[in-house]
Structures are given as C-alpha cells and as structure tokens.
Design a protein around this motif. Structure first.
Motif, PDB file in Angstrom:
ATOM      1  N   THR A 153       0.843  -1.197   0.000  1.00  0.00           N
ATOM      2  CA  THR A 153       0.000   0.000   0.000  1.00  0.00           C
ATOM      3  C   THR A 153       0.878   1.248   0.000  1.00  0.00           C
ATOM      4  OG1 THR A 153      -0.102  -0.135   2.414  1.00  0.00           O
ATOM      5  CG2 THR A 153      -1.926  -1.096   1.181  1.00  0.00           C
ATOM      6  N   ASP A 154       0.397   2.297  -0.697  1.00  0.00           N
ATOM      7  CA  ASP A 154       1.158   3.543  -0.770  1.00  0.00           C
ATOM      8  C   ASP A 154       1.037   4.366   0.503  1.00  0.00           C
ATOM      9  OD1 ASP A 154       2.180   3.419  -3.545  1.00  0.00           O
ATOM     10  OD2 ASP A 154       0.054   3.338  -4.025  1.00  0.00           O
ATOM     11  N   ASN A 155      -0.008   4.147   1.255  1.00  0.00           N
ATOM     12  CA  ASN A 155      -0.165   4.848   2.533  1.00  0.00           C
ATOM     13  C   ASN A 155      -0.745   3.877   3.552  1.00  0.00           C
ATOM     14  OD1 ASN A 155      -2.773   4.762   1.317  1.00  0.00           O
ATOM     15  ND2 ASN A 155      -3.467   6.260   2.804  1.00  0.00           N
ATOM     16  N   PHE A 189       2.099   2.522 -12.727  1.00  0.00           N
ATOM     17  CA  PHE A 189       1.450   3.650 -12.055  1.00  0.00           C
ATOM     18  C   PHE A 189       0.277   3.211 -11.176  1.00  0.00           C
ATOM     19  CE2 PHE A 189       3.139   5.262 -16.134  1.00  0.00           C
ATOM     20  CZ  PHE A 189       4.111   6.103 -15.625  1.00  0.00           C
ATOM     21  N   GLU A 191      -1.763   2.223  -7.951  1.00  0.00           N
ATOM     22  CA  GLU A 191      -1.725   2.622  -6.541  1.00  0.00           C
ATOM     23  C   GLU A 191      -2.701   1.766  -5.739  1.00  0.00           C
ATOM     24  OE1 GLU A 191      -2.478   6.723  -5.885  1.00  0.00           O
ATOM     25  OE2 GLU A 191      -0.773   7.414  -7.073  1.00  0.00           O
ATOM     26  N   THR A 192      -2.301   1.418  -4.541  1.00  0.00           N
ATOM     27  CA  THR A 192      -3.212   0.769  -3.592  1.00  0.00           C
ATOM     28  C   THR A 192      -3.161   1.564  -2.296  1.00  0.00           C
ATOM     29  OG1 THR A 192      -1.465  -0.725  -2.832  1.00  0.00           O
ATOM     30  CG2 THR A 192      -2.908  -1.527  -4.579  1.00  0.00           C
ATOM     31  N   ASN A 193      -4.300   1.994  -1.834  1.00  0.00           N
ATOM     32  CA  ASN A 193      -4.375   2.861  -0.656  1.00  0.00           C
ATOM     33  C   ASN A 193      -5.278   2.260   0.409  1.00  0.00           C
ATOM     34  OD1 ASN A 193      -2.811   5.217  -1.621  1.00  0.00           O
ATOM     35  ND2 ASN A 193      -4.454   5.355  -3.135  1.00  0.00           N
TER      36      ASN A 193
END
Length: 352
Positions: A153-155, A189, A191-193
C-alpha cells in the motif's frame, strides 16, 4: 467515500444483509451491474457492483468469493476475484483450495482482493498473541503456488485495529490485493491505498439538557481547529467517549436503585418508607427515560413503535408496574401484620 473516489467497480465483504435490502444502496451508488451473495444470519455477505453492465462478467461465486472477468478500456480483460476469508482457522484450508481451483482456469492477468482474515507473517501484525506458524505457512504456500505478489500500500500498513487501549491494542494487515507476479511490472502507475472512513457524526438528543455535555462541546469547539469539520470530528470523539462512560454509570445506578426499591418494598415501615419508595421510583424513571431516548435514536424509533417486550427497558417498566400493583403485606388498625386467617378473607375480598 464513493463520491470522493468515484470507483468503476466496488467489492464489499461482510455486508451482513440480503439481496432484497441492497437494491436501494445500488441505486444510490448509481451502479448498473450488481451481484449480491446473501449473508448467513448476521455474518458474511458479499457484494460486487460496477458502473457499466457490459464491462463485467461474473464467472463463479460463493459465500466467500465472487470471481469475474473485467474488460478494460483497451479491451484487454483482467480477472478479478473478490475474496472473504473465514475467521475460523480450521475452515481456511477449504478456501485456499477454492482459490487453487479458480487459478486453474485463469489465463489472463489476475487480481485477488478483499479481507483474507489471515497474515503472511508476524511482521504484518503488531500487539497481541503471535499467530500459529502453520496458518501463515498455509497462506504463503497458496500465494507462491498461484504465483501471486502481495501489493504494497502507498499509505498506511495495517488495515484492521481492535480499538483497544494500551497493551491490549492489536493491529493487523488482513485486507490486501494479490496480483499475478508476472504482470505487476506492466502496471507501473498502479496505486493501492488504505482508506479509513470517517465515522458518521450524529447529534444525540440525550445531550440537549445535559450540563456536562454542553461543557464538553464548548471546550472541544474552542480548540484550535481552523476548519469546521475538524471541530465536529473533535466534538464527536469527546462526546462518544463521555457518553459510553455515562451509559455504563447509568446502568449501574439503575441496578442500585432497583435493588434499593426491592429492599424498601420488602422492609417494614410507615410514611418514611412510602416517601423513600416514591423518591427512588422517580429517580429510576428519569434514568429509564434517558435510556429510552438513547436506544430509540439508535434504532430509528422502530423498536419503540413495535414495542419489543424483550428489551431491558420494557422489562424494568413492566416489573415496576407489577410491583406497584402488588400488595406486599396487610396490617390491621394497630399496624400489626394480619394473621393467616384474615389474610385468606382479604384475598377472597380482592378476588370478588
């Protein structure tokens, strides 16, 4: 959350509702396609919704998965399996075998996403007891066998928290996306948040006449938050914790008052006992009224209209009514208890 992120496809697990109750949700979300797997009592339940009906084709589904083929803008299909792992460890092996069977028919890019109710290793857990190594090994084995990669996860990191205090706090990464390892590089590119939804703040009628609640609202509102949403969130947090403690205290007080009422009824006494009984019942009545308002708002007044006689509120009300209509003892003009002979005559008189 849907408005802020505008997703094309939504997968929900542990919905705890049946298909006939989900049509209104689907229409509000403005989704054309929808598949609902009914909940089993008050647990489970899956939903997959998508905006364009011709973009998604469901392959198979069960109480723990929905497998589909999704057409992307370039017409290259991708396989997506929404997954919900069983919370009982002894039932997980069946679900891993189910994923293996689905994997045998996959010839395209494959993504598995959802709540797996399992961790790959103890690094994905903080606090609490360590997970048995055999369970983690089973999960790692199926991930390796299907050639899947665990997307970072990016965050954020942990997706589940038990909301306990201090040493009792436990965090785990139970929700995740797995993707076929050979295809990860083709989506540079991606993203998983981790999105933690903000709790819905609702005004509680119990706060209106409470001096302590007004004080908490005033103190929280005067703190240094520039935006109004920050102030509302702070007020909600402060009042939520305060009301939880107050509700526990209120239940303790009601139990004490009820015990004191029973003692007064069973004891011998004249005017003093009668006045004391009246005062105790008034106090208990006020607390019961507060509890009624508390639960009425939380259940949208439905139980109040239906008159659920099994609730604690109605039980205590009925008990008090019976005690009001009950003759505990009979006394003569000299305030002495009547003999058994006169008691029988009195009973006959009341019946007649």
């Amino acid at each position: 959350m849907l408005v802020a992120n505008d997703p094309d496809i939504v997968f929900l697990c542990e919905t705890k509702i049946n298909a006939n109750k989900f049509s209104s949700v689907r229409s509000r979300c403005k989704m054309e396609g929808c598949l609902v797997v009914n909940a089993n009592g008050k647990s489970g339940g899956l939903v997959m919704m998508w905006k364009e009906s011709n973009k998604v084709k469901v392959q198979t589904y069960s109480s723990n998965h929905i497998d589909s083929i999704i057409k992307l803008e370039n017409d290259n299909p991708i396989r997506f399996t929404g997954f919900y792992g069983n919370a009982e460890p002894n039932k997980r092996q069946c679900l891993w075998n189910m994923l293996r069977r689905v994997g045998q028919s996959v010839t395209k890019k494959w993504i598995i996403g959802g709540d797996f109710n399992a961790i790959l290793d103890n690094a994905k857990k903080e606090g609490g007891r360590r997970k048995p190594s055999a369970l983690m090994e089973d999960f790692r084995e199926v991930v390796d066998e299907l050639s899947m990669a665990d997307l970072k996860t990016d965050n954020g990191w942990f997706t589940w928290v038990n909301n306990r205090d201090c040493t009792a706090l436990v965090k785990e990464k139970l929700d995740r996306f797995l993707m076929s390892a050979n295809d990860v590089a083709r989506f540079p590119f991606m993203e998983t948040n981790v999105i933690h939804p903000r709790l819905c703040f609702k005004y509680d009628v119990c706060w209106a006449k409470d001096v302590e609640a007004k004080k908490i609202i005033k103190e929280a509102w005067q703190k240094g938050f520039a935006d109004i949403m920050g102030k509302i969130e702070m007020v909600g947090k402060k009042l939520g914790g305060w009301q939880y403690k107050k509700l526990k205290q209120m239940r303790t007080q009601m139990g004490t008052l009820q015990a004191n009422i029973n003692k007064v009824i069973d004891s011998q006494g004249g005017t003093y006992a009668s006045n004391k009984l009246k005062a105790l019942r008034i106090k208990l009545g006020k607390l019961l009224d507060e509890e009624e308002k508390y639960w009425a708002q939380r259940s949208r007044i439905q139980w109040l209209k239906e008159g659920d006689k099994n609730t604690r509120f109605f039980h205590v009300r009925a008990t008090n009514r019976r005690k009001k209509n009950n003759i505990a003892r009979l006394k003569d003009m000299d305030v002495s208890p009547l003999s058994s002979k006169y008691k029988e005559r009195a009973k006959q008189g009341v019946r007649n």
